[in-house]
Design a protein around this motif. Structure first.
Motif, mmCIF file in Angstrom:
data_model
loop_
_atom_site.group_PDB
_atom_site.id
_atom_site.type_symbol
_atom_site.label_atom_id
_atom_site.label_comp_id
_atom_site.label_asym_id
_atom_site.label_seq_id
_atom_site.Cartn_x
_atom_site.Cartn_y
_atom_site.Cartn_z
ATOM 1 N N THR A 16 -104.247 -8.486 16.662
ATOM 2 C CA THR A 16 -105.047 -9.438 17.463
ATOM 3 C C THR A 16 -104.888 -8.761 18.789
ATOM 4 N N SER A 17 -104.531 -7.528 19.204
ATOM 5 C CA SER A 17 -104.367 -6.726 20.022
ATOM 6 C C SER A 17 -103.803 -5.416 19.835
ATOM 7 N N GLY A 18 -104.059 -4.493 20.932
ATOM 8 C CA GLY A 18 -103.472 -3.149 20.696
ATOM 9 C C GLY A 18 -103.657 -2.262 19.632
ATOM 10 N N LEU A 19 -102.653 -1.741 19.022
ATOM 11 C CA LEU A 19 -102.765 -0.732 17.959
ATOM 12 C C LEU A 19 -103.331 -1.516 16.798
ATOM 13 N N GLY A 20 -102.871 -2.572 16.448
ATOM 14 C CA GLY A 20 -103.169 -3.354 15.222
ATOM 15 C C GLY A 20 -104.532 -3.755 15.343
ATOM 16 N N ALA A 21 -105.240 -4.291 16.563
ATOM 17 C CA ALA A 21 -106.501 -4.312 16.456
ATOM 18 C C ALA A 21 -107.402 -3.284 16.326
ATOM 19 N N ALA A 22 -106.978 -2.167 16.737
ATOM 20 C CA ALA A 22 -107.874 -0.817 16.639
ATOM 21 C C ALA A 22 -107.740 -0.281 15.228
ATOM 22 N N VAL A 23 -106.611 -0.528 14.628
ATOM 23 C CA VAL A 23 -106.593 -0.390 13.087
ATOM 24 C C VAL A 23 -107.357 -1.097 12.373
ATOM 25 N N ALA A 24 -107.500 -2.578 12.374
ATOM 26 C CA ALA A 24 -108.236 -3.486 11.968
ATOM 27 C C ALA A 24 -109.868 -3.139 11.734
ATOM 28 N N ALA A 25 -109.879 -2.674 13.161
ATOM 29 C CA ALA A 25 -111.481 -2.602 13.395
ATOM 30 C C ALA A 25 -111.886 -0.947 12.718
ATOM 31 N N MET A 26 -111.084 -0.127 12.588
ATOM 32 C CA MET A 26 -111.252 1.162 11.910
ATOM 33 C C MET A 26 -111.405 1.021 10.541
ATOM 34 N N LEU A 27 -110.573 0.185 9.859
ATOM 35 C CA LEU A 27 -110.744 -0.170 8.615
ATOM 36 C C LEU A 27 -111.968 -1.045 8.215
ATOM 37 N N GLY A 28 -112.291 -1.880 9.164
ATOM 38 C CA GLY A 28 -113.651 -2.461 8.975
ATOM 39 C C GLY A 28 -114.736 -1.704 8.939
ATOM 40 N N ARG A 29 -114.738 -0.685 9.910
ATOM 41 C CA ARG A 29 -116.040 0.280 10.118
ATOM 42 C C ARG A 29 -115.770 1.382 8.725
ATOM 43 N N GLU A 30 -114.501 1.422 8.060
ATOM 44 C CA GLU A 30 -114.658 2.194 7.133
ATOM 45 C C GLU A 30 -115.032 1.551 5.550
ATOM 46 N N GLY A 31 -115.424 0.303 5.590
ATOM 47 C CA GLY A 31 -115.954 -0.475 4.562
ATOM 48 C C GLY A 31 -114.807 -1.408 4.099
ATOM 49 N N ALA A 32 -113.641 -1.334 4.408
ATOM 50 C CA ALA A 32 -112.683 -2.145 3.944
ATOM 51 C C ALA A 32 -112.857 -3.617 4.400
ATOM 52 N N ASN A 33 -112.321 -4.686 3.324
ATOM 53 C CA ASN A 33 -112.313 -6.010 3.673
ATOM 54 C C ASN A 33 -111.112 -6.172 4.375
ATOM 55 N N VAL A 34 -111.131 -6.840 5.757
ATOM 56 C CA VAL A 34 -110.128 -6.793 6.574
ATOM 57 C C VAL A 34 -109.505 -8.268 6.809
ATOM 58 N N VAL A 35 -108.116 -8.359 6.793
ATOM 59 C CA VAL A 35 -107.507 -9.611 7.034
ATOM 60 C C VAL A 35 -106.685 -9.218 8.651
ATOM 61 N N ILE A 36 -107.206 -9.846 9.670
ATOM 62 C CA ILE A 36 -106.903 -9.914 10.819
ATOM 63 C C ILE A 36 -105.646 -10.802 11.216
ATOM 64 N N ALA A 37 -104.573 -10.527 11.174
ATOM 65 C CA ALA A 37 -103.385 -11.307 11.147
ATOM 66 C C ALA A 37 -102.413 -11.330 12.387
ATOM 67 N N GLY A 38 -102.176 -12.331 12.936
ATOM 68 C CA GLY A 38 -101.462 -12.442 14.108
ATOM 69 C C GLY A 38 -100.999 -13.928 14.618
ATOM 70 N N ARG A 39 -100.544 -13.774 15.534
ATOM 71 C CA ARG A 39 -99.703 -15.300 15.975
ATOM 72 C C ARG A 39 -100.836 -16.190 16.616
ATOM 73 N N ARG A 40 -101.735 -15.354 17.358
ATOM 74 C CA ARG A 40 -102.821 -16.103 17.983
ATOM 75 C C ARG A 40 -104.049 -16.289 16.809
ATOM 76 N N GLN A 41 -103.811 -17.330 15.999
ATOM 77 C CA GLN A 41 -105.074 -17.408 14.873
ATOM 78 C C GLN A 41 -106.418 -17.520 15.305
ATOM 79 N N ALA A 42 -106.497 -18.184 16.433
ATOM 80 C CA ALA A 42 -108.122 -18.461 17.013
ATOM 81 C C ALA A 42 -108.564 -16.979 17.472
ATOM 82 N N LEU A 43 -107.713 -15.928 17.923
ATOM 83 C CA LEU A 43 -108.299 -14.825 18.461
ATOM 84 C C LEU A 43 -108.372 -14.063 17.177
ATOM 85 N N ALA A 44 -107.567 -14.044 16.076
ATOM 86 C CA ALA A 44 -107.756 -13.352 15.025
ATOM 87 C C ALA A 44 -109.145 -13.805 14.240
#
Length: 163
Positions: A16-44
Motif C-alpha cells: 500500500t506504499s513504498g517499494l511494495g506499491a511500486a512493485v505491485a504497479a510494475m507487475l500490473g504494467r507487465e500484465g500480471a493479475n495483482v493482489v495489493i495486500a496491506g494493513r490499510r485495506q481501503a488504500l489497497a
C-alpha cells in the motif's frame, strides 16, 4: 520490458506504499493479475482500482488468520498465485542493547514468521504447477547491520537465510 507475466497472479505483501506499491504497479504494467495486500485495506482497494487487473485485500502480518483471508480472496479473484513478493514495513528503531523479548517477538512475527507462513501456503501449488516465483524485499542490513535497527537486522537476515 516484457517479463511474460500476462495471466500470472502476484500477491504483493505490504504494497500500500513504498517499494511494495511500486512493485505491485510494475507487475500490473507487465500484465500480471495483482493482489495489493496491506494493513490499510481501503488504500489497497484504491490502489488496485488504478491497475487493469487487480484487487486490494487486507493483510496484517501480525495476524496469522489474515494470511488465509488474503490468499483466499486472491484465489477467488484470479485462481492460484504464481508470484509472491514478501515485503513489509520495518519495526520501530531499537539498538541491540534495548531489545527485549516482546519487541523482538513482534518484529520476528511480522518480518519472518508470517512471511514464512505465506511461503508455506503458496509454495506447494507453485511446485505442483511447475512455475512460481518468490521474491523477498530485504534490506542492506542483511549484509551489514544498520545502527539502531537491531530487530530489522535480525529478522531480515533470518528471512534471507530461509529463502
Amino acid at each position: 520490458m516484457d517479463l511474460r507475466l500476462e495471466g500470472h497472479t502476484a500477491i504483493v505483501a505490504g504494497s500500500t506504499s513504498g517499494l511494495g506499491a511500486a512493485v505491485a504497479a510494475m507487475l500490473g504494467r507487465e500484465g500480471a493479475n495483482v493482489v495489493i495486500a496491506g494493513r490499510r485495506q481501503a488504500l489497497a482497494q484504491q490502489l488496485a482500482s488504478e491497475l487493469p487487473r487487480a484487487i486490494g485485500v487486507g493483510l496484517d502480518l501480525a495476524d496469522p488468520t489474515s494470511i488465509e483471508t488474503a490468499v483466499s480472496a486472491a484465489e477467488r479473484a484470479f485462481g492460484a498465485a504464481d508470484i509472491l513478493v514478501l515485503n513489509s514495513g520495518g519495526p520501530p528503531p531499537a539498538p541491540a542493547v534495548d531489545l527485549d523479548e516482546g519487541l523482538l517477538q513482534s518484529g520476528l512475527t511480522a518480518l519472518l514468521l508470517r512471511q514464512i507462513d505465506l511461503v508455506a501456503r503458496l509454495l506447494p501449488g507453485m511446485r505442483s504447477r511447475h512455475w512460481g516465483r518468490i521474491v523477498a524485499v530485504g534490506s542492506s542490513g542483511v549484509q551489514q547491520p544498520l545502527p539502531d535497527l537491531a530487530i530489522s537486522n535480525v529478522a531480515r537476515a533470518a528471512l534471507a537465510s530461509y529463502l
